[in-house]
Enzyme design. Structure first.
Site: not given
Ligand code: XIL
Length: 358
Positions: A153, A201, A237, A266, A268
């Site tokens: 990011e 990423n 996400h 990631e 969801d």
């Molecule tokens: C999130 C985790 O799921 C949580 O447990 C933590 O508190 C914060 O980070 N993008 C990412 C991940 O690259 O590392 C993040 O994960 C969610 C958003």
């Protein structure tokens, strides 16, 4: 090779229904085996001692990634100490169950310990700290972690490099030089473990927008100048049930045409929660179709080589705290580890005859 008995087993699994907490006749990892994709999930080491969590994980996935256990806030309790305990638990579980491990993440302006964020370091000191971090962590996991999110990011929604600790607050000495600090991190990573696949990423860059255009331009530039980058991670996400998978497929196509892999890292699909914290039945069906179309978009492209969900059971998901309890039910298994419609959709897609593998 696609095996016809998969279809039979899949049918049996679907007939068995989704309400009983029984193991499906064929699992995600069995269905993924004949294809070019790994099927993975983020994990929390503290939950590996929970029987249903560990059993579902081992049965369904052939790749895992620590949700937090390899981030700075866990691995660097202070400047002079590394803590590999939690990350090692994940690596051990993977070894015991024939899974690959994705590492996440070496450079990010979030999830860092206070001593680092408020340390008033000079660019030269930060540069040394980052180089040491990348080198030590990657050497520790060399041969265990096959792919790393080296930088996470780093861009804003306009495709500009974000102001951050590592870039210009104060940065590692490459502030105002665009993607130069990202490039530096990839070069250090390649030196530390030349075998590991190195990924950039990013969030909210799955379709075609200014951020994904900037990633495309960066990867093109890196490839042209032989900066060691192997892939792009698209987080996914998703919170919109009308998610545009045509744009996702187009983005995967243009990235892989540059000669890098794409991992869905990631995934969801969060839903609004009604009274009692429950998602609507229709939403769960629409969610399943979103999962199906994302898996389909990845499978269509031989350069899309992994699909990973951000957790797998609604019992444990970052969405709850992230949305302050307003959203949830984002993952393929419910809170009792029962497969949801989303699970069946993923399984069905993975069980389709594959491009070039029939
Ligand atoms: C999130 C985790 O799921 C949580 O447990 C933590 O508190 C914060 O980070 N993008 C990412 C991940 O690259 O590392 C993040 O994960 C969610 C958003």
């Amino acid at each position: 090779m696609f095996r016809p008995w998969h279809q039979f087993c899949l049918l049996a699994a679907l007939v068995a229904g989704t309400s009983a907490a029984v193991a499906p006749a064929i699992t995600l990892r069995q269905a993924a085996d004949p294809s070019h994709v790994l099927i993975g999930t983020a994990v929390r080491p503290s939950l590996l001692s929970e029987g249903a969590y560990a059993a579902t994980l081992a049965r369904e996935f052939n790749m895992i990634e620590p949700e937090d256990a390899m981030k700075w806030w866990v691995t660097r309790p202070n400047a002079g100490t590394f803590d590999f305990g939690p990350g090692d638990e994940v690596a051990r579980f993977a070894k015991d169950h024939g899974m690959k491990v994705r590492g996440h993440c070496l450079v990010w302006d979030h999830n860092n310990p206070d001593w680092l964020v408020h340390g008033d370091f000079t660019p030269a000191e930060l540069s040394n700290l980052l180089r040491q971090h990348i080198t030590t962590v990657m050497k520790h996991y060399a041969g265990q972690v096959f792919a790393w999110d080296v930088v996470n990011e780093a861009l804003d929604e306009n495709g500009q490099v974000k102001n951050s600790l590592w870039y210009d607050e104060p940065g590692i000495g490459l502030s105002k030089k665009g993607t130069a600090y990202i490039e530096q991190a990839f070069r250090w990573a390649h030196d530390a473990d030349p075998q590991a696949l190195l990924f950039y990423n990013e969030a909210e860059s799955e379709g075609l927008n200014r951020k994904s255009d900037a990633i495309y331009a960066m990867v093109k530039d890196f490839k042209r100048r032989r900066v060691p980058i192997d892939g792009v991670g698209l987080q996914l996400h998703i919170s919109q049930l009308d998610f545009d998978t045509t744009a996702l497929a187009a983005n995967i196509a243009r990235l892989t045409a540059l000669g890098v892999q794409v991992h869905i890292t990631e995934l969801d699909v969060s839903l609004p929660l009604g009274a009692g914290g429950v998602a609507g039945k229709d939403d769960l069906q629409r969610q399943a179709e979103v999962y199906r179309s994302v898996v389909h978009a990845c499978l269509q492209n031989p350069g899309c080589t992994a699909i990973q969900t951000w957790g797998f059971t609604d019992k444990y998901s970052w969405i709850g705290s992230h949305s302050r309890g307003t959203r949830g039910a984002a993952l393929p298994f419910d809170r009792a580890y029962r497969p949801k419609p989303a699970y069946n959709a993923i399984l069905q897609e993975l069980s389709q005859p594959k491009n070039g593998t029939q």
